[in-house]
Each structure stands twice: as structure tokens, then as C-alpha cells.
Design a protein around this motif. Structure first.
Motif, PDB file in Angstrom:
ATOM      1  N   PRO A  14       0.840  -1.205   0.000  1.00 40.99           N
ATOM      2  CA  PRO A  14       0.000   0.000   0.000  1.00 40.99           C
ATOM      3  C   PRO A  14       0.875   1.256   0.000  1.00 40.99           C
ATOM      4  N   ILE A  15       0.480   2.212  -0.827  1.00 42.79           N
ATOM      5  CA  ILE A  15       1.166   3.501  -0.883  1.00 42.79           C
ATOM      6  C   ILE A  15       0.121   4.602  -0.769  1.00 42.79           C
ATOM      7  N   THR A  16       0.535   5.743  -0.296  1.00 47.31           N
ATOM      8  CA  THR A  16      -0.356   6.892  -0.187  1.00 47.31           C
ATOM      9  C   THR A  16       0.110   7.941  -1.183  1.00 47.31           C
ATOM     10  N   ARG A  17      -0.804   8.393  -2.014  1.00 47.05           N
ATOM     11  CA  ARG A  17      -0.517   9.412  -3.026  1.00 47.05           C
ATOM     12  C   ARG A  17      -1.638  10.444  -3.004  1.00 47.05           C
ATOM     13  N   CYS A  18      -1.297  11.649  -3.399  1.00 47.88           N
ATOM     14  CA  CYS A  18      -2.325  12.676  -3.519  1.00 47.88           C
ATOM     15  C   CYS A  18      -2.301  13.229  -4.933  1.00 47.88           C
ATOM     16  N   LEU A  19      -3.432  13.759  -5.332  1.00 50.38           N
ATOM     17  CA  LEU A  19      -3.539  14.347  -6.656  1.00 50.38           C
ATOM     18  C   LEU A  19      -3.093  15.803  -6.615  1.00 50.38           C
ATOM     19  N   TRP A  20      -3.678  16.569  -5.729  1.00 45.89           N
ATOM     20  CA  TRP A  20      -3.341  17.988  -5.631  1.00 45.89           C
ATOM     21  C   TRP A  20      -2.780  18.359  -4.265  1.00 45.89           C
ATOM     22  N   THR A  21      -3.449  17.925  -3.204  1.00 46.35           N
ATOM     23  CA  THR A  21      -3.008  18.292  -1.857  1.00 46.35           C
ATOM     24  C   THR A  21      -3.049  17.051  -0.969  1.00 46.35           C
ATOM     25  N   ALA A  23      -4.678  16.681   1.569  1.00 46.60           N
ATOM     26  CA  ALA A  23      -6.050  16.469   2.031  1.00 46.60           C
ATOM     27  C   ALA A  23      -6.814  15.488   1.139  1.00 46.60           C
ATOM     28  N   ASP A  24      -6.424  15.371  -0.117  1.00 45.64           N
ATOM     29  CA  ASP A  24      -7.121  14.440  -1.007  1.00 45.64           C
ATOM     30  C   ASP A  24      -6.334  13.142  -1.215  1.00 45.64           C
ATOM     31  N   ALA A  25      -5.385  12.869  -0.349  1.00 39.68           N
ATOM     32  CA  ALA A  25      -4.561  11.664  -0.475  1.00 39.68           C
ATOM     33  C   ALA A  25      -5.399  10.397  -0.309  1.00 39.68           C
ATOM     34  N   ILE A  26      -4.999   9.383  -1.047  1.00 36.15           N
ATOM     35  CA  ILE A  26      -5.618   8.066  -0.915  1.00 36.15           C
ATOM     36  C   ILE A  26      -4.509   7.037  -0.701  1.00 36.15           C
ATOM     37  N   THR A  27      -4.863   5.939  -0.093  1.00 34.87           N
ATOM     38  CA  THR A  27      -3.943   4.827   0.057  1.00 34.87           C
ATOM     39  C   THR A  27      -4.467   3.687  -0.813  1.00 34.87           C
ATOM     40  N   PHE A  28      -3.588   3.141  -1.636  1.00 28.91           N
ATOM     41  CA  PHE A  28      -3.971   2.049  -2.535  1.00 28.91           C
ATOM     42  C   PHE A  28      -2.753   1.166  -2.756  1.00 28.91           C
ATOM     43  N   THR A  29      -2.988  -0.023  -3.243  1.00 35.60           N
ATOM     44  CA  THR A  29      -1.914  -0.925  -3.631  1.00 35.60           C
ATOM     45  C   THR A  29      -1.948  -1.006  -5.150  1.00 35.60           C
ATOM     46  N   PRO A  30      -0.862  -0.620  -5.829  1.00 35.55           N
ATOM     47  CA  PRO A  30      -0.875  -0.690  -7.295  1.00 35.55           C
ATOM     48  C   PRO A  30      -1.212  -2.098  -7.771  1.00 35.55           C
ATOM     49  N   SER A  31      -2.097  -2.173  -8.743  1.00 37.31           N
ATOM     50  CA  SER A  31      -2.499  -3.455  -9.321  1.00 37.31           C
ATOM     51  C   SER A  31      -1.618  -3.755 -10.528  1.00 37.31           C
TER      52      SER A  31
END
Length: 167
Positions: A14-21, A23-31
Motif C-alpha cells: 500500500p502507498i499513499t498518493r495525492c492528486l493535488w493536496t 487532504a485528497d490523499a488516498i492509500t492504494f496498492t498498485p495493481s
């Protein structure tokens, strides 16, 4: 599924990335897409406008140019020229939201039956390519027993060789 793709999938965390800030970060595991393209020695990331910043990992041909400024040979095939095939493979493996729509309340519904569907059916890793996509090169993570070599024209590594059990 070949042994290298199995190892590549197992290496994803799992990694956490954000698009702009933040505050909008998501955690996902690259498929990781099971299908490989060309020689399968190079790694690419693919995202869609509606799925970003989450992305899928694709094993592609080491001869492909990714439009990323590296000095690829003039006759190098462009990743974008192969993208329809890559997108179809992603949709075949992970599903597509093309049969879903959001109602006026933002709830996912089936386009034909208008029945509600579970939210996670329409979320990553399901492919939502309605508004476009992008791609870029990735470097390989270290994998046990796998040898890497410098890419012929990019800064990332490629697989040095694949034995019969690796493909």
C-alpha cells in the motif's frame, strides 16, 4: 501467471498518493496487469483521470517510447500507439465502469437496469476511463533471483533476461 509477474504482484505494498493536496490523499496498492506486451522487460504505470492518483502496473516492451523526453530511437514504437490494447487488457482483468453511471445523487447505478451497485464495484482497480488517461515509466522493484540491466535509452532498469519459467 508467470513467476516474474507473481513476484511483481507480491512486491506491491500500500502507498499513499495525492492528486493535488495532502487532504485528497488516498492509500492504494498498485495493481499489476497479468498480461505482458512485447518483450515484457520494461515497466509502465497507467492511470485514468477518474482513478488517479491510483495506477496500474503494466509489463511492456523495452523498445517502447513513452513520450517522456528520453532519447528513444526514431523508429521506437510509442506506448500511446499500443494503449488501446493495454486498456482493453486492464478492463478485461479488472473490470470497467463503462456499464455504470452515477445518478443525480452521485450513487453508482447500472446503466441498463438502473439498479444500485456496491460502491466498490466501480472503484479502483475497476477501470474508469471516461475522461482520459496517462502513462509513464516505472523502475522495477528488487525481486529475488531476478537480474536487471540498464534500459537502452531511459534511466530505469529493465529485466536482463527471462528464463523459460519466468514468462
Amino acid at each position: 501467471m508467470d513467476a516474474i509477474t507473481q513476484q511483481l504482484r507480491a512486491a506491491q505494498k500500500p502507498i499513499t498518493r495525492c492528486l493535488w493536496t495532502e487532504a485528497d490523499a488516498i492509500t492504494f496498492t498498485p495493481s499489476v496487469l497479468e498480461q505482458t506486451f512485447g518483450d515484457g522487460l520494461a515497466l509502465f504505470a497507467v492511470t485514468t483521470i477518474n482513478n488517479r492518483p491510483a495506477y496500474w502496473i503494466v509489463r511492456g516492451c523495452s523498445t517502447w517510447s513513452a513520450g517522456d523526453g528520453y532519447r528513444a530511437p526514431d523508429d521506437a514504437p510509442e506506448f500511446g500507439d499500443m494503449f488501446d490494447e493495454v486498456l482493453t487488457a486492464l478492463e478485461d482483468e479488472f473490470g470497467s465502469t463503462s456499464c455504470y453511471e452515477r445518478n443525480r445523487n452521485g450513487i453508482w447505478i447500472d446503466q441498463e437496469t438502473k439498479k444500485f451497485i456496491p460502491q466498490d464495484w466501480a472503484e479502483y482497480p475497476t477501470v474508469n476511463d471516461e475522461c482520459g488517461c496517462s502513462w509513464w515509466r516505472l523502475d522495477w522493484p528488487d525481486l529475488e533471483g531476478v537480474t536487471f540491466a540498464p534500459h537502452p535509452f531511459a534511466k530505469y532498469r529493465i529485466l536482463a533476461a527471462i528464463n523459460n519459467g519466468g514468462r
